[in-house]
Design a protein around this motif. Sequence first.
Motif, PDB file in Angstrom:
ATOM      1  N   GLN A  31      -2.324  56.607  43.365  1.00  0.00           N
ATOM      2  CA  GLN A  31      -3.485  56.481  44.225  1.00  0.00           C
ATOM      3  C   GLN A  31      -3.922  57.850  44.725  1.00  0.00           C
ATOM      4  N   HIS A  33      -6.675  59.449  47.490  1.00  0.00           N
ATOM      5  CA  HIS A  33      -7.567  59.089  48.600  1.00  0.00           C
ATOM      6  C   HIS A  33      -8.897  59.807  48.388  1.00  0.00           C
ATOM      7  N   ILE A  38     -12.177  54.740  45.291  1.00  0.00           N
ATOM      8  CA  ILE A  38     -12.888  53.562  45.803  1.00  0.00           C
ATOM      9  C   ILE A  38     -13.807  52.997  44.728  1.00  0.00           C
ATOM     10  N   TYR A  41     -11.778  51.104  42.253  1.00  0.00           N
ATOM     11  CA  TYR A  41     -11.412  49.784  42.773  1.00  0.00           C
ATOM     12  C   TYR A  41     -12.585  48.821  42.644  1.00  0.00           C
ATOM     13  N   SER A  52     -15.293  43.359  48.946  1.00  0.00           N
ATOM     14  CA  SER A  52     -15.368  43.544  50.395  1.00  0.00           C
ATOM     15  C   SER A  52     -14.475  44.700  50.825  1.00  0.00           C
ATOM     16  N   GLU A  53     -14.807  45.268  51.964  1.00  0.00           N
ATOM     17  CA  GLU A  53     -14.007  46.378  52.489  1.00  0.00           C
ATOM     18  C   GLU A  53     -12.572  45.929  52.767  1.00  0.00           C
ATOM     19  N   GLU A  54     -12.415  44.685  53.226  1.00  0.00           N
ATOM     20  CA  GLU A  54     -11.076  44.154  53.517  1.00  0.00           C
ATOM     21  C   GLU A  54     -10.211  44.111  52.254  1.00  0.00           C
ATOM     22  N   GLN A  56     -10.676  45.911  49.538  1.00  0.00           N
ATOM     23  CA  GLN A  56     -10.451  47.293  49.105  1.00  0.00           C
ATOM     24  C   GLN A  56      -9.308  47.937  49.893  1.00  0.00           C
ATOM     25  N   ILE A  57      -9.242  47.670  51.193  1.00  0.00           N
ATOM     26  CA  ILE A  57      -8.173  48.224  52.017  1.00  0.00           C
ATOM     27  C   ILE A  57      -6.826  47.658  51.576  1.00  0.00           C
ATOM     28  N   LYS A  58      -6.777  46.339  51.361  1.00  0.00           N
ATOM     29  CA  LYS A  58      -5.538  45.714  50.894  1.00  0.00           C
ATOM     30  C   LYS A  58      -5.130  46.278  49.538  1.00  0.00           C
ATOM     31  N   ALA A  60      -5.923  49.245  48.252  1.00  0.00           N
ATOM     32  CA  ALA A  60      -5.456  50.627  48.415  1.00  0.00           C
ATOM     33  C   ALA A  60      -4.024  50.657  48.949  1.00  0.00           C
ATOM     34  N   TYR A  61      -3.740  49.818  49.924  1.00  0.00           N
ATOM     35  CA  TYR A  61      -2.398  49.752  50.502  1.00  0.00           C
ATOM     36  C   TYR A  61      -1.380  49.314  49.442  1.00  0.00           C
TER      37      TYR A  61
END
Length: 124
Positions: A31, A33, A38, A41, A52-54, A56-58, A60-61
């Motif tokens: 990954q 940053h 992004i 993804y 959704s941003e949610e 994408q965050i999951k 990335a994590y």
Amino acid sequence: MELKAKKLLVSDEDQLVRILALMAQAEHGNQAHSEQQILSYQNLMHGITSSSEEIQIKLAYEHAKYRGMRKLTSEYKVVQEASALPGYGMEYHEAKNEGNEDIHVGVGPEGVVIYDTDMTEMSR
């Protein structure tokens, strides 16, 4: 891929995120940053789930957890995850029903399954 074609459906969001993160690791490596990450993804999710941003965050994590994992290992783990999904191993064939409408016929370990054009199961 079978996920984009809706031949394999993932109803559990956590499992979908795991599969996508493993796919990202296999395709792009560790990954980073960055804006490029992004975009990768978003391209990966296109046609599979909302971007959704949610999610994408999951993603990335989850992707960060696989840092250092080799491409072949990531690919193998994608297959392991996919093999647990309903419809795995099903071969699909295009056909027409008695009303001359397009359908898909799936033949596999679960037997013969008839799907409409959106891959929604019609009958077994």
